[in-house]
Design a protein around this motif. Structure first.
Motif, PDB file in Angstrom:
ATOM      1  N   GLN A  66       0.720  -1.100  -0.100  1.00 49.93           N
ATOM      2  CA  GLN A  66       0.381   0.232   0.147  1.00 49.93           C
ATOM      3  C   GLN A  66       1.166   1.009  -0.151  1.00 49.93           C
ATOM      4  O   GLN A  66       0.455   2.209  -0.816  1.00 49.93           O
ATOM      5  N   THR A  67       1.746   1.541   0.433  1.00 45.26           N
ATOM      6  CA  THR A  67       2.907   2.427   0.676  1.00 45.26           C
ATOM      7  C   THR A  67       3.694   2.434  -0.389  1.00 45.26           C
ATOM      8  O   THR A  67       3.488   3.619  -1.169  1.00 45.26           O
ATOM      9  N   TYR A  68       3.723   1.488  -1.182  1.00 42.19           N
ATOM     10  CA  TYR A  68       3.612   2.004  -2.291  1.00 42.19           C
ATOM     11  C   TYR A  68       3.785   2.621  -3.577  1.00 42.19           C
ATOM     12  O   TYR A  68       3.525   2.841  -4.519  1.00 42.19           O
ATOM     13  N   MET A  69       2.136   2.154  -3.065  1.00 39.96           N
ATOM     14  CA  MET A  69       1.312   1.773  -4.277  1.00 39.96           C
ATOM     15  C   MET A  69       1.147   3.715  -4.145  1.00 39.96           C
ATOM     16  O   MET A  69       0.907   4.829  -4.755  1.00 39.96           O
ATOM     17  N   LEU A  70       0.870   4.447  -2.752  1.00 36.37           N
ATOM     18  CA  LEU A  70       0.608   6.011  -2.391  1.00 36.37           C
ATOM     19  C   LEU A  70       1.734   6.629  -3.021  1.00 36.37           C
ATOM     20  O   LEU A  70       1.599   8.290  -2.919  1.00 36.37           O
ATOM     21  N   VAL A  71       3.029   6.307  -2.878  1.00 34.77           N
ATOM     22  CA  VAL A  71       3.916   6.559  -3.004  1.00 34.77           C
ATOM     23  C   VAL A  71       4.055   7.129  -5.121  1.00 34.77           C
ATOM     24  O   VAL A  71       4.308   7.873  -5.604  1.00 34.77           O
ATOM     25  N   GLN A  72       3.423   5.870  -5.254  1.00 36.33           N
ATOM     26  CA  GLN A  72       3.609   6.031  -6.909  1.00 36.33           C
ATOM     27  C   GLN A  72       2.150   7.020  -7.846  1.00 36.33           C
ATOM     28  O   GLN A  72       2.229   7.605  -8.367  1.00 36.33           O
ATOM     29  N   GLN A  73       1.243   6.994  -6.363  1.00 30.09           N
ATOM     30  CA  GLN A  73       0.260   8.202  -6.853  1.00 30.09           C
ATOM     31  C   GLN A  73       0.469   9.495  -6.429  1.00 30.09           C
ATOM     32  O   GLN A  73      -0.320  10.089  -7.582  1.00 30.09           O
ATOM     33  N   TYR A  74       1.166   9.904  -5.236  1.00 31.05           N
ATOM     34  CA  TYR A  74       2.187  11.178  -5.116  1.00 31.05           C
ATOM     35  C   TYR A  74       2.829  11.353  -6.382  1.00 31.05           C
ATOM     36  O   TYR A  74       2.006  11.965  -7.008  1.00 31.05           O
ATOM     37  N   GLY A  75       3.487  10.452  -6.732  1.00 30.08           N
ATOM     38  CA  GLY A  75       4.998  10.855  -8.389  1.00 30.08           C
ATOM     39  C   GLY A  75       3.830  11.624  -9.383  1.00 30.08           C
ATOM     40  O   GLY A  75       4.338  11.951  -9.698  1.00 30.08           O
TER      41      GLY A  75
END
Length: 85
Positions: free
Chosen positions: A42-51
């Motif tokens: 989930q953390t990686y998905m949030l970072v990707q969405q933020y990017g």
């Protein structure tokens, strides 16, 4: 930190198939590990969405600057001519 690295390697498919299979078995047997894998995913998905959101904002800013600045009028005309038939 070792567990974080193992989870990362698993999520990004950096481990050999036999190690990946063993890690998946550990996930099934260890509910704490399973929870940590889900949280890290989930953390990686949030970072990707933020990017993506940040990149979109940067693109929009460049778009606004080019299409509203009078000194870029010729450039805008050339670009728009590509889309006219």
């Amino acid at each position: 930190m070792n567990e974080i690295k193992q989870i990362e390697d698993h999520l990004f498919r950096l481990t050999p198939p036999e190690d990946s299979l063993l890690f998946e078995a550990k996930i099934i047997l260890d509910s704490n590990l399973r929870s940590n894998v889900l949280l890290q995913q989930q953390t990686y998905m949030l970072v990707q969405q933020y990017g993506r959101k940040t990149l979109k904002a940067e693109i929009d800013a460049v778009h606004q600057q080019i299409f509203t600045n009078p000194e870029h009028k010729n450039f805008v005309s050339k670009i728009l001519s590509f889309f006219k038939k």
